[in-house]
Design an enzyme around this catalytic site. Structure first.
Site, PDB file in Angstrom:
ATOM      1  N   HIS A 187       8.321   3.409  -9.543  1.00 16.79           N
ATOM      2  CA  HIS A 187       8.496   3.562 -10.995  1.00 16.79           C
ATOM      3  C   HIS A 187       9.848   4.237 -11.221  1.00 16.79           C
ATOM      4  CE1 HIS A 187       7.888   4.518 -15.178  1.00 16.79           C
ATOM      5  NE2 HIS A 187       6.737   3.877 -15.161  1.00 16.79           N
ATOM      6  N   ARG A 207       5.154  -6.224 -10.009  1.00 13.90           N
ATOM      7  CA  ARG A 207       4.177  -6.258 -11.111  1.00 13.90           C
ATOM      8  C   ARG A 207       4.841  -6.014 -12.460  1.00 13.90           C
ATOM      9  NH1 ARG A 207       0.979  -1.946 -13.680  1.00 13.90           N
ATOM     10  NH2 ARG A 207       2.212  -0.541 -12.400  1.00 13.90           N
ATOM     11  N   GLU A 218       7.210  -2.460 -22.992  1.00 11.28           N
ATOM     12  CA  GLU A 218       7.632  -1.925 -21.689  1.00 11.28           C
ATOM     13  C   GLU A 218       8.535  -2.925 -20.995  1.00 11.28           C
ATOM     14  OE1 GLU A 218       4.330  -0.319 -19.426  1.00 11.28           O
ATOM     15  OE2 GLU A 218       3.392   0.407 -21.247  1.00 11.28           O
ATOM     16  N   ARG A 246      10.925  -3.512 -13.717  1.00  7.45           N
ATOM     17  CA  ARG A 246      10.982  -2.242 -12.997  1.00  7.45           C
ATOM     18  C   ARG A 246      11.819  -2.254 -11.717  1.00  7.45           C
ATOM     19  NH1 ARG A 246       5.015   0.096 -13.439  1.00  7.45           N
ATOM     20  NH2 ARG A 246       5.386   0.319 -15.658  1.00  7.45           N
ATOM     21  N   HIS A 263       4.891   4.035  -6.827  1.00  4.55           N
ATOM     22  CA  HIS A 263       3.979   3.992  -7.976  1.00  4.55           C
ATOM     23  C   HIS A 263       2.816   3.040  -7.782  1.00  4.55           C
ATOM     24  CE1 HIS A 263       2.928   4.266 -12.210  1.00  4.55           C
ATOM     25  NE2 HIS A 263       3.057   2.962 -12.370  1.00  4.55           N
TER      26      HIS A 263
HETATM   27  P1  FAD Z   1      -8.064   3.884  -8.939  1.00  4.45           P
HETATM   28  O1  FAD Z   1      -8.113   4.101 -10.393  1.00  4.45           O
HETATM   29  O2  FAD Z   1      -6.986   4.567  -8.206  1.00  4.45           O
HETATM   30  O3  FAD Z   1      -9.463   4.339  -8.341  1.00  4.45           O
HETATM   31  C1  FAD Z   1      -9.659   4.406  -6.946  1.00  4.45           C
HETATM   32  C2  FAD Z   1     -10.953   5.138  -6.684  1.00  4.45           C
HETATM   33  O4  FAD Z   1     -11.325   4.998  -5.324  1.00  4.45           O
HETATM   34  C3  FAD Z   1     -10.876   6.629  -6.930  1.00  4.45           C
HETATM   35  O5  FAD Z   1     -12.078   7.022  -7.535  1.00  4.45           O
HETATM   36  C4  FAD Z   1     -10.787   7.221  -5.519  1.00  4.45           C
HETATM   37  O6  FAD Z   1     -11.246   8.531  -5.396  1.00  4.45           O
HETATM   38  C5  FAD Z   1     -11.678   6.254  -4.778  1.00  4.45           C
HETATM   39  N1  FAD Z   1     -11.461   6.179  -3.340  1.00  4.45           N
HETATM   40  C6  FAD Z   1     -10.312   5.908  -2.684  1.00  4.45           C
HETATM   41  N2  FAD Z   1     -10.533   5.883  -1.350  1.00  4.45           N
HETATM   42  C7  FAD Z   1     -11.851   6.136  -1.173  1.00  4.45           C
HETATM   43  C8  FAD Z   1     -12.676   6.260  -0.034  1.00  4.45           C
HETATM   44  N3  FAD Z   1     -12.208   6.133   1.218  1.00  4.45           N
HETATM   45  N4  FAD Z   1     -13.978   6.545  -0.209  1.00  4.45           N
HETATM   46  C9  FAD Z   1     -14.501   6.715  -1.452  1.00  4.45           C
HETATM   47  N5  FAD Z   1     -13.747   6.620  -2.573  1.00  4.45           N
HETATM   48  C10 FAD Z   1     -12.452   6.324  -2.434  1.00  4.45           C
HETATM   49  N6  FAD Z   1      -1.259   0.486 -14.889  1.00  4.45           N
HETATM   50  C11 FAD Z   1      -1.293  -0.150 -16.084  1.00  4.45           C
HETATM   51  O7  FAD Z   1      -1.707  -1.315 -16.158  1.00  4.45           O
HETATM   52  N7  FAD Z   1      -0.905   0.511 -17.217  1.00  4.45           N
HETATM   53  C12 FAD Z   1      -0.453   1.789 -17.201  1.00  4.45           C
HETATM   54  O8  FAD Z   1      -0.142   2.361 -18.237  1.00  4.45           O
HETATM   55  C13 FAD Z   1      -0.373   2.463 -15.944  1.00  4.45           C
HETATM   56  N8  FAD Z   1       0.108   3.733 -15.873  1.00  4.45           N
HETATM   57  C14 FAD Z   1       0.061   4.373 -14.669  1.00  4.45           C
HETATM   58  C15 FAD Z   1       0.466   5.724 -14.606  1.00  4.45           C
HETATM   59  C16 FAD Z   1       0.353   6.431 -13.423  1.00  4.45           C
HETATM   60  C17 FAD Z   1       0.806   7.859 -13.349  1.00  4.45           C
HETATM   61  C18 FAD Z   1      -0.146   5.774 -12.264  1.00  4.45           C
HETATM   62  C19 FAD Z   1      -0.275   6.520 -10.973  1.00  4.45           C
HETATM   63  C20 FAD Z   1      -0.509   4.435 -12.318  1.00  4.45           C
HETATM   64  C21 FAD Z   1      -0.411   3.736 -13.516  1.00  4.45           C
HETATM   65  N9  FAD Z   1      -0.793   2.399 -13.595  1.00  4.45           N
HETATM   66  C22 FAD Z   1      -0.812   1.763 -14.813  1.00  4.45           C
HETATM   67  C23 FAD Z   1      -1.409   1.725 -12.469  1.00  4.45           C
HETATM   68  C24 FAD Z   1      -2.937   1.768 -12.657  1.00  4.45           C
HETATM   69  O9  FAD Z   1      -3.303   3.011 -13.194  1.00  4.45           O
HETATM   70  C25 FAD Z   1      -3.680   1.561 -11.365  1.00  4.45           C
HETATM   71  O10 FAD Z   1      -3.169   0.447 -10.685  1.00  4.45           O
HETATM   72  C26 FAD Z   1      -5.163   1.321 -11.663  1.00  4.45           C
HETATM   73  O11 FAD Z   1      -5.667   2.392 -12.411  1.00  4.45           O
HETATM   74  C27 FAD Z   1      -5.932   1.159 -10.373  1.00  4.45           C
HETATM   75  O12 FAD Z   1      -7.300   1.149 -10.670  1.00  4.45           O
HETATM   76  P2  FAD Z   1      -8.329   1.054  -9.477  1.00  4.45           P
HETATM   77  O13 FAD Z   1      -9.668   1.169 -10.083  1.00  4.45           O
HETATM   78  O14 FAD Z   1      -8.004  -0.110  -8.656  1.00  4.45           O
HETATM   79  O15 FAD Z   1      -8.018   2.345  -8.572  1.00  4.45           O
HETATM   80  C1  SIN Z   2       4.005   3.543 -17.532  1.00  6.89           C
HETATM   81  O1  SIN Z   2       3.406   4.010 -18.485  1.00  6.89           O
HETATM   82  O2  SIN Z   2       5.234   3.552 -17.425  1.00  6.89           O
HETATM   83  C2  SIN Z   2       3.226   2.956 -16.410  1.00  6.89           C
HETATM   84  C3  SIN Z   2       2.815   1.596 -16.755  1.00  6.89           C
HETATM   85  C4  SIN Z   2       2.408   0.821 -15.544  1.00  6.89           C
HETATM   86  O3  SIN Z   2       2.519   1.288 -14.412  1.00  6.89           O
HETATM   87  O4  SIN Z   2       1.966  -0.318 -15.739  1.00  6.89           O
END
Ligand code: FAD
Ligand code: SIN
Length: 552
Positions: free
Chosen positions: A254, A396, A118, A300, A361
């Site tokens: 993104h 990032r 990537e 990015r 993103h």
């Molecule tokens: P999240 O996975 O977003 O979880 C947050 C949780 O908190 C959810 O369950 C939500 O419902 C809950 N929540 C929020 N507010 C409240 C509240 N007030 N009360 C109760 N619950 C609440 N990163 C990578 O490293 N590799 C990738 O390939 C990648 N691809 C991505 C593709 C997409 C489409 C997106 C959107 C992001 C991607 N990212 C990627 C970024 C990565 O997915 C996120 O940064 C990461 O998953 C965040 O994890 P988290 O557990 O911190 O939050």
């Molecule tokens: C992607 O698959 O392009 C998302 C990866 C990331 O947000 O780290």
């Protein structure tokens, strides 16, 4: 008001929340509170994968350097080194839980994994499960967590605000009989108020350690790759409780969100460019070589800015990804989800150009926290996208986010247990007060303000910024926050009004941070200050205001 007790309270059920819960469940009772269905999270939509040094031709040093380079002089190098070095053990842990990463088809020398590439990575180092890495991780971790008797899930339950001893003490000093005399004690987080949408009641959860794992806030912007849950709740709650919030100006856009009226938030993974896709105009002309020698695989911030510039030059509503050089057989195997989604919209990626635009993103900033999740307030922890640990700096590196959440969740759980922070405090929690609030008969106001915040942020606080636009946005968001505050006080709360309050708070944090950084660096690009400033190298933006718990 019901008050529930738990040793450890985890808010959020994405990768950060579930990993934290799984570690902590070995030491006490864990309650996972999550605001929608438990799988709904940014994690569930992650595509590209998890960056980790696995190949013999790769090294920790190269991963560290790529992360520092992408971070544009603002990463905390010690944090980068710690997270990168802990990658392989975290991957092994995920595999032990049952996560299966895609393996190479051919045998022979080298790693057994099919490593993706990537933007910003000088090597192939992204472990993936097809193009649905997040779904695989989320479903395996959820399965494990649900099987743990020490873990309870409270679904469709939205955290409203943190409960702190400082706030409880301030009530008693104002003569309320809800408070407790606690003169001189440290200001500590003791739990959270929750809107339980199953029963429509507000309840309190009292806990020894409260973990914000609420993810990012892409929904602050009109166009985003994020699902609806991403409203920056953890950052907003922490700010209202008086905690320092760091580097909120660094919003990652993104480069390649699908541009299609029927699929507004669908991501076309950077891994597609890693496998050879070119960015082109409608007539097939490539343009990335004008901007960076690494072309489509530049970090990015550079690629998103290049696309934004080209769209402004040509007036076109989007640019295109061209991966027609790859066979249909290959694309169906490597990107099954993207291939199927595009086909459902009438696009065959082996024959057609894919229309794409940049979209909000990822939040590089967040609640200031260590790799061990510790924040400035005892009893409160932040992990995952909600936290700002210093790993990402001003931009990032792709696929470093899931890695950070894995490493930090473990470090955090170990620290909480070592410090013996796992018993619900015995103090009385003041009942939730609705005052003279009545049920809302003006839901249209919420809908209108929701759109206004997001449009304002997209138009004035996007990829390229100026002081004039930021000041305009600041005025509008301040006005909107006043209206939202009044609405919050006048009407009984709903999850919609709570999310609106949070996106407006986070919008203000982004604007204030952006206005205070008088330079261009990484994701923060200012027309008035087009170059990085030497004086600001390594300087983080911190916003910390006195607690304004009920007021805002
Ligand atoms: P999240 O996975 O977003 O979880 C947050 C949780 O908190 C959810 O369950 C939500 O419902 C809950 N929540 C929020 N507010 C409240 C509240 N007030 N009360 C109760 N619950 C609440 N990163 C990578 O490293 N590799 C990738 O390939 C990648 N691809 C991505 C593709 C997409 C489409 C997106 C959107 C992001 C991607 N990212 C990627 C970024 C990565 O997915 C996120 O940064 C990461 O998953 C965040 O994890 P988290 O557990 O911190 O939050
Ligand atoms: C992607 O698959 O392009 C998302 C990866 C990331 O947000 O780290």
């Amino acid at each position: 008001m019901r008050t529930l007790d738990t040793d450890y309270l985890v808010i959020g059920s994405g990768i950060a929340g579930l990993m934290s819960a799984l570690h902590l469940a070995r030491h006490g009772r864990v309650m996972v509170v999550t605001k929608k269905a438990r799988a709904e999270s940014n994690t569930n939509y992650a595509q590209g994968g998890i960056a980790c040094v696995m190949a013999s031709e790769d090294s920790f040093e190269q991963h560290v350097q790529d992360t520092l380079d992408a971070g544009a002089g603002l990463c905390d190098e010690a944090v980068v080194r710690e997270v990168v070095a802990a990658g392989p053990e975290s991957i092994a842990e995920l595999e032990a839980y049952g996560v299966e990463f895609t393996e190479r088809l051919s045998g022979g020398e080298g790693p057994r994994y099919d490593l993706g590439r990537e933007g910003g990575h000088s090597r192939r180092r992204v472990l993936h499960a097809g193009d649905i890495t997040g779904r695989e991780v989320e479903s395996v971790l959820l399965g494990r967590a649900q099987a743990e008797t020490a873990i309870t899930f409270l679904e469709h339950a939205m955290a409203i605000d943190l409960i702190t001893t400082g706030w409880i003490d301030s009530l008693s000093s104002r003569g309320s009989d809800c408070g407790e005399a606690g003169a001189g004690r440290e200001n500590r987080c003791v739990g959270v108020y929750i809107l339980d949408e199953n029963t429509n009641e507000v309840l309190a959860v009292r806990s020894g350690a409260t973990i914000l794992a609420t993810g990012g806030g892409g929904k602050v912007y009109l166009y985003t790759t994020n699902p609806d849950i991403a409203t920056g709740d953890g950052v907003a709650m922490a700010w209202r409780a008086g905690l320092p919030i760091q580097n909120m100006e660094f919003i990652q856009f993104h480069p390649t969100c699908l541009f299609h009226p029927e699929a507004r938030s669908f991501l076309i993974s950077e891994a597609v460019r890693g496998e050879g896709a070119k960015l082109v105009h409608a007539d097939g002309r490539p343009f990335m070589s004008k901007y960076d020698a690494r072309g489509e695989l530049a970090p990015r911030d550079i690629v998103a800015r290049a696309i934004d510039h080209e769209m402004k030059l040509t007036g076109a509503p989007c640019v295109y990804l061209d991966i027609r050089g790859r066979s249909r057989r290959y694309l169906k195997k490597r990107f099954p989800n993207i291939y199927a989604k595009l086909l459902s919209l009438g696009l065959d990626m082996s024959k057609d150009l894919i229309p794409v635009v940049p979209a909000a993103h990822y939040f590089c900033g967040g609640v200031q926290a260590g790799v061990d999740g510790r924040t400035a307030m005892p009893g409160l922890y932040a992990c995952g996208e909600t936290a700002c640990t210093g790993l990402h700096g001003a931009n990032r590196l792709a696929s470093n986010s899931l890695l950070e959440a894995l490493v930090c969740a473990r470090r955090m759980a170990d620290g909480i247990v070592t410090r013996g922070e796992g018993a619900a405090p015995s103090l009385a929690i003041p009942p939730w007060e609705s005052g003279a609030a009545v049920p809302s008969d003006e839901a249209i106001v919420v809908e209108h303000n929701w759109n206004e915040v997001r449009t304002c942020m997209w138009d004035y606080v996007g990829i390229v910024r100026s002081v004039k636009r930021l000041e305009r946005a600041e005025r509008r968001i301040r006005n909107l926050r006043c209206e939202i505050r009044q609405y919050y006080l006048d009407y009984l709360i709903t999850s919609d009004i709570l999310e609106l309050r949070n996106i407006a708070d986070v919008a203000e944090l982004i604007i204030r941070s952006a206005l205070s950084r008088k330079e261009s660096r990484g994701l923060h690009n200012m027309l008035d200050y087009p170059a990085p400033s030497d004086a600001l190298m390594g300087v983080n933006t911190i916003i910390q205001d006195p607690p304004g718990w009920r007021a805002w």
